[in-house]
Design a protein around this motif. Structure first.
Motif, mmCIF file in Angstrom:
data_model
loop_
_atom_site.group_PDB
_atom_site.id
_atom_site.type_symbol
_atom_site.label_atom_id
_atom_site.label_comp_id
_atom_site.label_asym_id
_atom_site.label_seq_id
_atom_site.Cartn_x
_atom_site.Cartn_y
_atom_site.Cartn_z
ATOM 1 N N ASP A 188 -38.243 -13.733 70.307
ATOM 2 C CA ASP A 188 -36.553 -13.888 69.876
ATOM 3 C C ASP A 188 -36.160 -12.381 70.316
ATOM 4 N N PRO A 189 -35.546 -12.296 71.384
ATOM 5 C CA PRO A 189 -34.908 -10.828 71.625
ATOM 6 C C PRO A 189 -33.885 -10.519 70.655
ATOM 7 N N ILE A 190 -33.746 -9.007 70.631
ATOM 8 C CA ILE A 190 -33.149 -8.491 69.571
ATOM 9 C C ILE A 190 -31.838 -7.796 70.244
ATOM 10 N N PRO A 191 -30.887 -7.591 69.400
ATOM 11 C CA PRO A 191 -29.747 -6.727 69.826
ATOM 12 C C PRO A 191 -30.222 -5.168 70.345
ATOM 13 N N TYR A 192 -29.759 -4.822 71.296
ATOM 14 C CA TYR A 192 -30.058 -3.448 71.680
ATOM 15 C C TYR A 192 -28.787 -2.874 72.561
ATOM 16 N N GLY A 193 -28.084 -2.173 71.889
ATOM 17 C CA GLY A 193 -26.742 -1.801 72.495
ATOM 18 C C GLY A 193 -25.861 -2.795 72.796
ATOM 19 N N LEU A 238 -32.582 -7.115 74.014
ATOM 20 C CA LEU A 238 -33.893 -6.533 74.368
ATOM 21 C C LEU A 238 -34.878 -7.579 74.301
ATOM 22 N N ASP A 239 -35.769 -7.904 75.191
ATOM 23 C CA ASP A 239 -36.993 -8.953 75.120
ATOM 24 C C ASP A 239 -38.280 -8.341 75.367
ATOM 25 N N HIS A 240 -38.360 -6.947 75.669
ATOM 26 C CA HIS A 240 -39.683 -6.334 75.876
ATOM 27 C C HIS A 240 -39.427 -4.885 75.804
ATOM 28 N N PHE A 241 -40.554 -4.487 75.258
ATOM 29 C CA PHE A 241 -40.630 -2.899 75.367
ATOM 30 C C PHE A 241 -42.258 -2.430 75.299
ATOM 31 N N ILE A 297 -43.534 5.828 69.232
ATOM 32 C CA ILE A 297 -44.361 5.496 70.516
ATOM 33 C C ILE A 297 -43.724 4.482 71.119
ATOM 34 N N SER A 298 -42.611 3.998 70.993
ATOM 35 C CA SER A 298 -41.915 2.860 71.858
ATOM 36 C C SER A 298 -41.060 3.521 73.034
ATOM 37 N N SER A 299 -40.770 2.582 74.027
ATOM 38 C CA SER A 299 -39.964 2.922 75.162
ATOM 39 C C SER A 299 -39.433 1.682 75.567
ATOM 40 N N PRO A 300 -38.263 1.279 75.476
ATOM 41 C CA PRO A 300 -37.051 2.258 74.992
ATOM 42 C C PRO A 300 -37.535 2.306 73.515
#
Length: 98
Positions: free
Chosen positions: A19-24, A28-31, A64-67
């Motif tokens: 379930d993608p999340i709002p990102y800007g 966002l579907d992956h990181f 530790i995450s990117s983005p």
């Protein structure tokens, strides 16, 4: 899951969100997550990570995450996606083969 997914390594884990999340301005579907080093673990209760404590996860994942995944992003995630993130983080603490 798509055909373009990258395999995990001992130092990098790829998280693909169901379930993608709002990102800007986009979703966002992956990181990725990088293996934490000592500096990223400052102030972290490692035993709480082992217990999959959400508050401790919220301290570690942005480091530790990117983005960069924020606490707000984690709060927006579906419970199944949070559990996936937790499992990926826990896998960094498994003993490596010599």
């Amino acid at each position: 899951m798509s055909d373009k997914q990258q395999p995990d390594t001992t130092d990098v884990k790829h998280v693909y969100l169901a379930d993608p999340i709002p990102y800007g301005e986009k979703k966002l579907d992956h990181f990725t997550l990088q293996r934490p080093r000592g500096g990223a673990l400052r102030g972290i209760q490692i035993q709480s990570i082992g217990l999959q404590d959400f508050d401790e996860l919220c301290k570690l994942v942005p480091r530790i995450s990117s983005p960069a995944i924020t606490i707000g992003n984690l709060c927006d995630m579906d419970a199944a996606d949070i559990l996936q993130v937790s499992h990926k983080v826990l896998s960094f603490f498994e003993m490596r083969a010599s």
